[in-house]
Enzyme design. Structure first.
Site, PDB file in Angstrom:
ATOM      1  N   ASN A 101       4.222  -6.071   2.613  1.00 24.67           N
ATOM      2  CA  ASN A 101       4.441  -6.916   3.788  1.00 24.67           C
ATOM      3  C   ASN A 101       4.460  -6.022   5.030  1.00 24.67           C
ATOM      4  O   ASN A 101       5.387  -5.233   5.217  1.00 24.67           O
ATOM      5  CB  ASN A 101       5.775  -7.661   3.614  1.00 24.67           C
ATOM      6  N   CYS A 123       7.409 -11.461  11.616  1.00 25.91           N
ATOM      7  CA  CYS A 123       6.181 -11.658  10.828  1.00 25.91           C
ATOM      8  C   CYS A 123       5.258 -12.710  11.437  1.00 25.91           C
ATOM      9  O   CYS A 123       4.082 -12.775  11.108  1.00 25.91           O
ATOM     10  CB  CYS A 123       6.528 -12.039   9.397  1.00 25.91           C
ATOM     11  N   HIS A 134       0.495 -15.009   5.822  1.00 27.45           N
ATOM     12  CA  HIS A 134       1.316 -13.803   5.912  1.00 27.45           C
ATOM     13  C   HIS A 134       1.520 -13.238   4.502  1.00 27.45           C
ATOM     14  O   HIS A 134       1.868 -13.964   3.581  1.00 27.45           O
ATOM     15  CB  HIS A 134       2.654 -14.176   6.555  1.00 27.45           C
TER      16      HIS A 134
END
Ligand code: ACO
Length: 324
Positions: A281, A112, A251
């Site tokens: 996500n 990520c 994020h």
């Protein structure tokens, strides 16, 4: 010399998978997912739609926005953990499809955090003399998602985002990047199988080791702390304070993580970009996707101070401060 973000672009697959759809797949509910994560729906790549297919679309839009021709690119960096294949790098596929004939190309794996890491690498190359660098974050997380595991399958989605960095004298551009890792926490989020430790085999598939495993609760706590720390680190490195920030692009893992970080920093939520309600996500794609939406919505203008910050598997955490 600074690396200025000259253009942004993003792309998501057409298929929408809603929380209601997930209710029919695992023991979950729309109310639980919205309450615990802020996610309402996510995009899922079509069969045969690979990481580079998403990345190319985002890259084309970023090049167009920057007014840069693909043939002018010196370097293409693709942040991904779900590339088209182990070999070659997805960046080479994208290089070919864009016609970026002069560009070096490689992938960067930091889960990520990949996009923020790649942005820092691109910035470093600009400082050595490269003029135009394309940084892409692209993921097909649905490929490594276990659709029978309610702990993870409600969280992830597919998508891509990209930026073009252009070398420029002056105040505008990346001010600093702050990259960190702690491999002692690698087991919090991992895909155990499919690599050289546990190569693909029938046994590996039967044990479902090709899918992501996550200790969500422990990850949550580390995420809040590392995001707060990396925001403060980036601001203090530039003698700036939270009040100076115009936009925070974190994020997009969990709305509760982000609001906890904003509260700790004393940052009003109007300055925070949130789009995980529509995409979930998307790992390395999440920040460039959120950034592109914010740019196209007019949320940044010349001189705006923008912070991007991520955490993820590794563990890794990172932040980047940009004068727009
Ligand atoms: N639907 C309904 N119930 C669920 C679901 C679901 N989808 N998933 C878990 N539960 C249950 C659990 O089984 C547990 O039940 P129990 O109390 O009977 O055992 C209960 O809900 C609470 O579980 P927790 O894990 O404590 O829930 P929490 O509030 O921590 O939320 C979540 C879970 C959303 C995963 C959260 O911990 C989180 O977001 N963590 C961070 C994950 C993350 O950000 N990862 C990013 C990095 S990913 C990368 O880098 C690729």
């Amino acid at each position: 010399m600074k690396a200025r973000i000259a253009g942004t672009g993003s792309y998501v697959p057409e298929r929408v998978l809603t929380n209601r759809d997930l209710e029919r797949m695992v023991a979950t509910s729309d109310a639980w997912i919205v309450d615990r994560t802020g996610i309402r729906e996510r995009r899922i790549a079509a069969p045969g739609e690979a990481c580079s297919d998403l990345g190319v679309r985002a890259a084309e839009l970023a090049l167009q926005a920057a007014g840069v021709d693909a043939a002018e690119l010196d370097l293409i960096l693709v942040a991904t953990c779900t590339g088209d294949a182990p070999l070659p790098s997805t960046a080479c596929i994208i290089q070919h499809r864009l016609g970026a004939v002069r560009a070096a190309a490689c992938d960067l794996g930091a889960a990520c955090c990949g996009f923020v890491y790649a942005l820092a690498v691109g910035d470093a190359y600009v400082k050595t003399g490269f003029r135009h660098v394309l940084v892409v974050g692209a993921e097909v997380m649905s490929m490594i998602t276990d659709w029978t595991d309610r702990n993870t399958c409600v969280l992830f989605g597919d998508g891509a985002g990209a930026v073009v960095l252009t070398a420029e004298e002056g105040e505008r551009g990346i001010l600093s990047s702050h990259l960190h890792s702690d491999g002692s926490l690698w087991e919090l989020i991992c895909v155990p199988g499919g690599g050289s430790r546990i190569p693909p085999s029938e046994k590996m598939l039967a044990e479902r080791l090709q899918y992501m495993k996550m200790k969500g609760n422990e990850t949550f706590k580390v995420a809040v702390k590392t995001l707060e720390d990396s925001a403060r680190e980036a601001l203090s490195a530039n003698n700036l304070s939270v009040e100076d920030l115009d936009l925070y692009v974190p994020h997009q893992a969990n709305a509760r993580i982000i609001s906890a970080v904003a509260a700790r920093l004393g940052l009003p939520m109007e300055k925070v970009v949130l789009n995980m309600d529509r995409y979930g996500n998307t790992s390395a794609a999440s920040i460039p996707l959120a950034l592109d939406e914010a740019v196209r919505a007019g949320r940044v203008g010349e001189g705006s101070l923008v912070m991007m910050a991520a955490f993820g598997s590794g563990l890794t955490w990172a932040s980047s401060l940009v004068r727009w």
